[in-house]
Design a protein around this motif. Structure first.
Motif, PDB file in Angstrom:
ATOM      1  N   TYR A  63       0.844  -1.196   0.000  1.00 23.43           N
ATOM      2  CA  TYR A  63       0.000   0.000   0.000  1.00 23.43           C
ATOM      3  C   TYR A  63       0.880   1.247   0.000  1.00 23.43           C
ATOM      4  CZ  TYR A  63      -3.295  -3.494   1.831  1.00 23.43           C
ATOM      5  OH  TYR A  63      -4.058  -4.622   2.017  1.00 23.43           O
ATOM      6  N   THR A  64       0.394   2.303  -0.644  1.00 29.99           N
ATOM      7  CA  THR A  64       1.051   3.612  -0.573  1.00 29.99           C
ATOM      8  C   THR A  64       0.178   4.525   0.271  1.00 29.99           C
ATOM      9  OG1 THR A  64       2.089   3.349  -2.744  1.00 29.99           O
ATOM     10  CG2 THR A  64       1.924   5.583  -1.854  1.00 29.99           C
ATOM     11  N   LEU A  65       0.720   4.985   1.397  1.00 27.11           N
ATOM     12  CA  LEU A  65      -0.035   5.828   2.325  1.00 27.11           C
ATOM     13  C   LEU A  65       0.356   7.285   2.106  1.00 27.11           C
ATOM     14  CD1 LEU A  65      -0.031   2.941   3.685  1.00 27.11           C
ATOM     15  CD2 LEU A  65      -0.332   4.138   5.839  1.00 27.11           C
ATOM     16  N   LYS A  66      -0.660   8.123   1.969  1.00 28.01           N
ATOM     17  CA  LYS A  66      -0.481   9.560   1.817  1.00 28.01           C
ATOM     18  C   LYS A  66      -1.042  10.268   3.044  1.00 28.01           C
ATOM     19  CE  LYS A  66      -0.793   9.202  -3.239  1.00 28.01           C
ATOM     20  NZ  LYS A  66       0.630   9.522  -3.469  1.00 28.01           N
ATOM     21  N   PRO A  67      -0.842  11.586   3.179  1.00 32.90           N
ATOM     22  CA  PRO A  67      -1.327  12.292   4.367  1.00 32.90           C
ATOM     23  C   PRO A  67      -2.794  12.008   4.656  1.00 32.90           C
ATOM     24  CG  PRO A  67       0.100  13.727   3.127  1.00 32.90           C
ATOM     25  CD  PRO A  67      -0.061  12.485   2.293  1.00 32.90           C
ATOM     26  N   GLY A  68      -3.065  11.618   5.894  1.00 29.14           N
ATOM     27  CA  GLY A  68      -4.415  11.285   6.326  1.00 29.14           C
ATOM     28  C   GLY A  68      -4.688   9.802   6.375  1.00 29.14           C
ATOM     29  N   ASN A  69      -3.944   9.007   5.625  1.00 30.28           N
ATOM     30  CA  ASN A  69      -4.132   7.555   5.647  1.00 30.28           C
ATOM     31  C   ASN A  69      -3.639   6.958   6.956  1.00 30.28           C
ATOM     32  OD1 ASN A  69      -3.368   7.289   2.135  1.00 30.28           O
ATOM     33  ND2 ASN A  69      -5.371   7.084   3.085  1.00 30.28           N
ATOM     34  N   LEU A  70      -4.295   5.895   7.387  1.00 31.72           N
ATOM     35  CA  LEU A  70      -3.954   5.210   8.628  1.00 31.72           C
ATOM     36  C   LEU A  70      -3.834   3.717   8.366  1.00 31.72           C
ATOM     37  CD1 LEU A  70      -3.741   5.233  11.828  1.00 31.72           C
ATOM     38  CD2 LEU A  70      -6.191   4.733  11.786  1.00 31.72           C
ATOM     39  N   ALA A  71      -2.712   3.119   8.762  1.00 28.57           N
ATOM     40  CA  ALA A  71      -2.513   1.675   8.632  1.00 28.57           C
ATOM     41  C   ALA A  71      -2.689   1.019   9.988  1.00 28.57           C
ATOM     42  CB  ALA A  71      -1.123   1.371   8.081  1.00 28.57           C
ATOM     43  N   ILE A  72      -3.395  -0.123  10.004  1.00 36.30           N
ATOM     44  CA  ILE A  72      -3.604  -0.911  11.222  1.00 36.30           C
ATOM     45  C   ILE A  72      -2.969  -2.280  10.996  1.00 36.30           C
ATOM     46  CG2 ILE A  72      -5.276  -1.864  12.836  1.00 36.30           C
ATOM     47  CD1 ILE A  72      -6.549   0.648  10.400  1.00 36.30           C
ATOM     48  N   ILE A  73      -1.920  -2.590  11.752  1.00 35.98           N
ATOM     49  CA  ILE A  73      -1.238  -3.877  11.616  1.00 35.98           C
ATOM     50  C   ILE A  73      -1.545  -4.714  12.846  1.00 35.98           C
ATOM     51  CG2 ILE A  73       0.955  -5.062  11.278  1.00 35.98           C
ATOM     52  CD1 ILE A  73       0.945  -1.389  10.601  1.00 35.98           C
ATOM     53  N   PHE A  74      -2.235  -5.822  12.643  1.00 41.05           N
ATOM     54  CA  PHE A  74      -2.576  -6.712  13.754  1.00 41.05           C
ATOM     55  C   PHE A  74      -1.340  -7.514  14.189  1.00 41.05           C
ATOM     56  CE2 PHE A  74      -7.443  -7.447  13.851  1.00 41.05           C
ATOM     57  CZ  PHE A  74      -7.666  -6.090  13.743  1.00 41.05           C
ATOM     58  N   PRO A  75      -1.364  -8.073  15.410  1.00 48.16           N
ATOM     59  CA  PRO A  75      -0.267  -8.934  15.852  1.00 48.16           C
ATOM     60  C   PRO A  75      -0.057 -10.105  14.889  1.00 48.16           C
ATOM     61  CG  PRO A  75      -1.696  -8.384  17.701  1.00 48.16           C
ATOM     62  CD  PRO A  75      -2.386  -7.902  16.461  1.00 48.16           C
ATOM     63  N   ASN A  76       1.203 -10.506  14.750  1.00 47.14           N
ATOM     64  CA  ASN A  76       1.594 -11.676  13.953  1.00 47.14           C
ATOM     65  C   ASN A  76       1.361 -11.504  12.458  1.00 47.14           C
ATOM     66  OD1 ASN A  76       2.194 -13.186  16.391  1.00 47.14           O
ATOM     67  ND2 ASN A  76      -0.021 -13.413  16.647  1.00 47.14           N
ATOM     68  N   VAL A  77       1.279 -10.272  11.977  1.00 47.73           N
ATOM     69  CA  VAL A  77       1.159 -10.000  10.548  1.00 47.73           C
ATOM     70  C   VAL A  77       2.471  -9.403  10.053  1.00 47.73           C
ATOM     71  CG1 VAL A  77      -0.039  -8.670   8.763  1.00 47.73           C
ATOM     72  CG2 VAL A  77      -1.345  -9.667  10.662  1.00 47.73           C
ATOM     73  N   VAL A  78       3.092 -10.022   9.065  1.00 48.77           N
ATOM     74  CA  VAL A  78       4.362  -9.533   8.546  1.00 48.77           C
ATOM     75  C   VAL A  78       4.134  -8.197   7.840  1.00 48.77           C
ATOM     76  CG1 VAL A  78       4.142 -10.796   6.369  1.00 48.77           C
ATOM     77  CG2 VAL A  78       6.407 -10.170   7.216  1.00 48.77           C
ATOM     78  N   HIS A  79       5.064  -7.262   8.025  1.00 46.92           N
ATOM     79  CA  HIS A  79       4.912  -5.939   7.418  1.00 46.92           C
ATOM     80  C   HIS A  79       6.262  -5.241   7.325  1.00 46.92           C
ATOM     81  CE1 HIS A  79       4.599  -5.409  11.784  1.00 46.92           C
ATOM     82  NE2 HIS A  79       4.954  -4.152  11.628  1.00 46.92           N
ATOM     83  N   ASN A  80       6.326  -4.219   6.481  1.00 38.58           N
ATOM     84  CA  ASN A  80       7.521  -3.379   6.398  1.00 38.58           C
ATOM     85  C   ASN A  80       7.120  -1.956   6.058  1.00 38.58           C
ATOM     86  OD1 ASN A  80       6.989  -3.245   3.642  1.00 38.58           O
ATOM     87  ND2 ASN A  80       8.811  -4.365   3.009  1.00 38.58           N
ATOM     88  N   TYR A  81       8.108  -1.032   6.120  1.00 37.65           N
ATOM     89  CA  TYR A  81       7.874   0.366   5.787  1.00 37.65           C
ATOM     90  C   TYR A  81       9.023   0.863   4.909  1.00 37.65           C
ATOM     91  CZ  TYR A  81       5.787   0.148  10.566  1.00 37.65           C
ATOM     92  OH  TYR A  81       5.125  -0.211  11.705  1.00 37.65           O
ATOM     93  N   HIS A  82       8.696   1.742   3.996  1.00 36.03           N
ATOM     94  CA  HIS A  82       9.728   2.476   3.261  1.00 36.03           C
ATOM     95  C   HIS A  82       9.188   3.871   2.966  1.00 36.03           C
ATOM     96  CE1 HIS A  82      12.981   3.571   0.642  1.00 36.03           C
ATOM     97  NE2 HIS A  82      12.127   3.799  -0.351  1.00 36.03           N
ATOM     98  N   THR A  83       9.792   4.889   3.566  1.00 44.32           N
ATOM     99  CA  THR A  83       9.323   6.255   3.406  1.00 44.32           C
ATOM    100  C   THR A  83       9.794   6.840   2.079  1.00 44.32           C
ATOM    101  OG1 THR A  83       9.394   6.571   5.797  1.00 44.32           O
ATOM    102  CG2 THR A  83       9.292   8.546   4.452  1.00 44.32           C
ATOM    103  N   LEU A  84       8.886   7.478   1.358  1.00 46.90           N
ATOM    104  CA  LEU A  84       9.219   8.127   0.097  1.00 46.90           C
ATOM    105  C   LEU A  84       9.597   9.587   0.289  1.00 46.90           C
ATOM    106  CD1 LEU A  84       6.362   6.674  -2.164  1.00 46.90           C
ATOM    107  CD2 LEU A  84       8.676   5.788  -1.822  1.00 46.90           C
ATOM    108  N   SER A  85       9.111  10.210   1.380  1.00 49.92           N
ATOM    109  CA  SER A  85       9.407  11.618   1.647  1.00 49.92           C
ATOM    110  C   SER A  85      10.744  11.753   2.352  1.00 49.92           C
ATOM    111  CB  SER A  85       8.288  12.248   2.479  1.00 49.92           C
ATOM    112  OG  SER A  85       7.936  11.411   3.567  1.00 49.92           O
ATOM    113  N   GLU A  86      11.281  12.980   2.350  1.00 47.73           N
ATOM    114  CA  GLU A  86      12.611  13.246   2.896  1.00 47.73           C
ATOM    115  C   GLU A  86      12.524  13.807   4.311  1.00 47.73           C
ATOM    116  OE1 GLU A  86      15.313  12.435   1.320  1.00 47.73           O
ATOM    117  OE2 GLU A  86      14.309  11.820  -0.547  1.00 47.73           O
ATOM    118  N   TYR A  87      13.694  13.939   4.957  1.00 51.73           N
ATOM    119  CA  TYR A  87      13.773  14.603   6.248  1.00 51.73           C
ATOM    120  C   TYR A  87      13.215  16.027   6.106  1.00 51.73           C
ATOM    121  CZ  TYR A  87      16.852  10.878   7.875  1.00 51.73           C
ATOM    122  OH  TYR A  87      17.375   9.667   8.227  1.00 51.73           O
ATOM    123  N   GLY A  88      12.480  16.485   7.112  1.00 56.12           N
ATOM    124  CA  GLY A  88      11.892  17.809   7.070  1.00 56.12           C
ATOM    125  C   GLY A  88      10.547  17.834   6.380  1.00 56.12           C
ATOM    126  N   GLU A  89      10.175  16.727   5.701  1.00 58.18           N
ATOM    127  CA  GLU A  89       8.900  16.652   5.001  1.00 58.18           C
ATOM    128  C   GLU A  89       8.090  15.447   5.462  1.00 58.18           C
ATOM    129  OE1 GLU A  89      10.036  16.397   0.945  1.00 58.18           O
ATOM    130  OE2 GLU A  89      10.804  18.452   0.836  1.00 58.18           O
TER     131      GLU A  89
END
Length: 285
Positions: A50-76
């Motif tokens: 999923y691609t999350l933009k401002p206002g989006n909310l992700a809910i990760i339940f226990p025991n669900v594999v997941h990762n993050y990669h930020t597209l925005s930079e420091y200060g943004e």
């Protein structure tokens, strides 16, 4: 960042995070909320991305594999991140442990002002034995406003067995990734064949064992580069790379920069953003 968060031993962790999030695929026993306030982030939650933009909310339940990669930079970049042990949420505990949401990402119009109130207060409250009832109540309030939008899918029995074994393997590697590890050592430790282990990585983590192990080590190296004054040589050794040339090559493969360049760019980064008070303007406190 991955090392910093995944080694929290408390049952509750809550923060406004302005640093870009870059966590390899992982799994844990807590529920996690990631609310994008400013910036953009790509998340894999279970098998989907999923691609999350401002206002989006992700809910990760226990025991669900997941990762993050930020597209925005420091200060943004600004995210609200919450980890909470289901034991602190008796009303929701059974639902949190019996399955996972079919739709783990919600839109801004599904975020109630009660959630925003609890979000703001949860960051302000220091978690300690005296505030456990308050923290539990705040998270329960948030979940009570989110659950009507979630369709919970039960685990299939076969999938649950795979999830349990995957979770144990990921947890073990997450604890020992700074040591000398090999695919054969991991397979022997869990009493399975190398082919079965490879299948878990390809089916659950969607990458090879070596790439996953290197992603943990490089993420830890990024943490040390930005939070310590250790030399590059020492950081390479701390991350289980006995050859600095190998460390530099793998680091650049993952980040596009050398360790020295990465540290220099971080130290010259822009001033972090702060939460916009206007997003809470309609909340009566």
């Amino acid at each position: 960042m991955f090392y910093e968060y995944e080694n929290e031993k408390e049952n509750y962790f809550c923060v406004f995070e302005y640093k870009p999030l870059d966590f390899p695929l992982h799994i844990h026993q807590v529920i996690e909320l990631v609310h994008v306030i400013q910036g953009e982030i790509v998340m894999q939650i279970g098998p989907k991305t999923y691609t999350l933009k401002p206002g989006n909310l992700a809910i990760i339940f226990p025991n669900v594999v997941h990762n993050y990669h930020t597209l925005s930079e420091y200060g943004e970049t600004l995210f609200y991140v919450l980890n909470c042990n289901p034991n602190l949420l008796p009303y929701f505990q059974k639902d949190l442990l019996k399955g996972q949401p079919a739709n783990p990402v919600l839109n801004p119009n599904q975020i109630h002002t009660d959630f925003l109130y609890a979000e703001k207060r949860s960051v302000e409250v220091h978690f300690c034995p005296e505030t456990v009832p308050l923290c539990s109540s705040l998270v329960s309030l948030m979940l009570s406003r989110l659950f009507p939008y979630l369709k919970i899918l039960p685990y299939e029995s076969e999938d649950q067995g795979l999830q349990d074994l995957s979770g144990k393997i990921i947890s073990y590697i997450g604890t020992h990734f700074t040591q000398n590890l090999s695919q054969e050592m991991i397979a022997n430790h869990f009493g399975i064949g190398k082919y079965a282990l490879s299948r878990i990585f390809s089916n659950v983590l969607h990458q090879s064992f070596n790439r996953y192990l290197n992603s943990l080590r490089i993420n830890y190296a990024k943490h040390l580069l930005t939070t310590s004054n250790y030399s590059i040589t020492r950081i390479a050794i701390e991350c289980a790379y006995n050859n600095q040339q190998t460390f530099n090559r793998v680091f650049k493969e993952f980040t596009g920069k050398t360790p020295k360049e990465y540290r220099k760019n971080f130290r010259s980064a822009s001033t972090p953003v702060l939460p916009n008070p206007n997003m809470y303007s309609e909340i009566i406190i």
